[in-house]
Design a protein around this motif. Structure first.
Motif, PDB file in Angstrom:
ATOM      1  N   ASP A 262       0.813  -1.217   0.000  1.00  0.00           N
ATOM      2  CA  ASP A 262       0.000   0.000   0.000  1.00  0.00           C
ATOM      3  C   ASP A 262       0.847   1.268   0.000  1.00  0.00           C
ATOM      4  OD1 ASP A 262       0.911  -0.648   2.542  1.00  0.00           O
ATOM      5  OD2 ASP A 262      -0.816   0.224   3.566  1.00  0.00           O
ATOM      6  N   LYS A 263       2.160   1.138   0.275  1.00  0.00           N
ATOM      7  CA  LYS A 263       3.075   2.290   0.239  1.00  0.00           C
ATOM      8  C   LYS A 263       3.918   2.295  -1.043  1.00  0.00           C
ATOM      9  CE  LYS A 263       3.396   2.277   5.290  1.00  0.00           C
ATOM     10  NZ  LYS A 263       4.294   2.112   6.465  1.00  0.00           N
ATOM     11  N   LYS A 264       3.551   1.408  -1.978  1.00  0.00           N
ATOM     12  CA  LYS A 264       4.256   1.268  -3.255  1.00  0.00           C
ATOM     13  C   LYS A 264       5.685   0.752  -3.080  1.00  0.00           C
ATOM     14  CE  LYS A 264       0.621   2.635  -5.364  1.00  0.00           C
ATOM     15  NZ  LYS A 264      -0.277   1.601  -5.952  1.00  0.00           N
ATOM     16  N   GLU A 265       5.933   0.042  -1.991  1.00  0.00           N
ATOM     17  CA  GLU A 265       7.210  -0.626  -1.777  1.00  0.00           C
ATOM     18  C   GLU A 265       7.110  -2.057  -2.290  1.00  0.00           C
ATOM     19  OE1 GLU A 265       8.031  -0.310   2.372  1.00  0.00           O
ATOM     20  OE2 GLU A 265       8.484   1.838   2.293  1.00  0.00           O
ATOM     21  N   THR A 266       8.218  -2.586  -2.770  1.00  0.00           N
ATOM     22  CA  THR A 266       8.218  -3.907  -3.405  1.00  0.00           C
ATOM     23  C   THR A 266       8.046  -5.023  -2.384  1.00  0.00           C
ATOM     24  OG1 THR A 266       9.658  -3.113  -5.190  1.00  0.00           O
ATOM     25  CG2 THR A 266       9.528  -5.498  -4.854  1.00  0.00           C
ATOM     26  N   ILE A 267       7.040  -5.856  -2.616  1.00  0.00           N
ATOM     27  CA  ILE A 267       6.849  -7.075  -1.823  1.00  0.00           C
ATOM     28  C   ILE A 267       7.569  -8.248  -2.478  1.00  0.00           C
ATOM     29  CG2 ILE A 267       5.170  -8.722  -0.920  1.00  0.00           C
ATOM     30  CD1 ILE A 267       3.095  -6.469  -0.962  1.00  0.00           C
ATOM     31  N   ALA A 268       7.420  -8.365  -3.818  1.00  0.00           N
ATOM     32  CA  ALA A 268       8.022  -9.488  -4.539  1.00  0.00           C
ATOM     33  C   ALA A 268       8.142  -9.151  -6.015  1.00  0.00           C
ATOM     34  CB  ALA A 268       7.188 -10.756  -4.354  1.00  0.00           C
TER      35      ALA A 268
END
Length: 300
Positions: A118-124
């Protein structure tokens, strides 16, 4: 196949993920043969189920309802619309609509995707085999489950809402790279043939350096010419100063081996480079070589 919703009522049905929409030219190699007229035209994608999807009526009801609630696309767009994100011991399972507003069917050879929180940070991040999705009909919306393996995860803690499954536009597709001497020597048809071969080669593993034989022949002077694809599956350039090679023929016999000094020979990141190695006649170990099949390998 994982169920994406259970015991939901029409009033609280909703997607947990957001949408990611791009121009088809950013993903596909060419625009459609017959572009749609009118850039402001709205395309409402009809739901399409892959033949392998054997789901019950409850799940179909959910998916049909969610698809009907999707915003229309503009012409020549591709879109990923997130539905559900599940964590499993093997990684993540992401259910999403794969949507196309093109007027012809779409196929993908490989599909590099990135999952953002939701913060536009990479999960995968992961590159999927697009052939598994098959042919997506014109102006359609196909639900699909993407399995991100555990090793593709970049973070462990994240929200299960307002995430985005997106096309990874920063991903560099594996390609053919020719040395300047090859660029000048080869004809347009020969270059195209090499491109086609590279496209059809098995996908490399992450960071894999692979040597794949292309052509082997004995020259009139007795030398042995072996043309090899040097394949770099890494995201970094690789320099090779020396390459010790061994060639075996169809009988399994070693027919030639030797070391080659390469100077600062560069194999660029995520590329395949063809190169011809010449074994002098003095290094050939066998008469009557059977080249009906052969292998080349690096001597350890």
């Amino acid at each position: 196949m994982f169920k994406f919703f259970t015991n939901k009522t029409k009033q609280n049905l909703k997607k947990d993920g957001l949408d990611n929409t791009v121009d088809s030219i950013d993903i596909l190699s060419n625009r459609p043969d017959t572009p749609q007229q009118g850039s402001n035209k709205e395309v409402y994608t009809k739901i399409y189920y892959h033949p392998s999807w054997n789901i019950d009526q409850e799940q179909r009801y959910v998916l049909n309802f969610l698809n009907n609630d999707l915003a229309p696309l503009k012409p020549n767009q591709l879109s990923l619309s997130g539905i559900k994100l599940l964590q499993t011991p093997k990684g993540l399972v992401v259910t999403a609509f794969v949507r196309s507003s093109l007027q012809k069917a779409v196929t993908f050879r490989e599909l590099p995707l990135i999952l953002l929180d939701d913060k536009k940070e990479t999960i995968a991040k992961h590159v999927f085999d697009g052939n598994e999705l098959g042919k997506i009909p014109a102006e359609s919306s196909m639900p699909w489950q993407f399995n991100f393996p555990k090793e593709s995860l970049k973070k462990q803690n994240f929200s299960l809402e307002n995430w985005t499954l997106a096309f990874n536009l920063s991903y560099t597709k594996h390609r053919l790279d020719l040395e300047e001497t090859w660029e000048k020597r080869l004809t347009k048809e020969e270059k195209e043939k090499l491109h086609q071969i590279v496209e059809q080669l098995p996908k490399l593993k992450k960071n894999e350096l692979n040597f794949t034989g292309l052509q082997a022949k004995l020259a009139e002077n007795g030398d042995f010419h072996v043309t090899v694809f040097l394949r770099n599956g890494s995201e970094k350039d690789i320099k090779l100063e020396k390459i010790p090679l061994q060639v075996t023929d169809a009988t399994g016999d070693v027919v030639a081996e030797g070391g080659f000094s390469m100077g600062n020979f560069m194999i660029k990141a995520n590329t395949t480079k063809p190169w011809t190695f010449i074994f002098p006649a003095s290094l050939i170990k066998k008469d009557n070589i059977d080249l009906s099949s052969w292998t080349v390998s690096v001597i350890q």
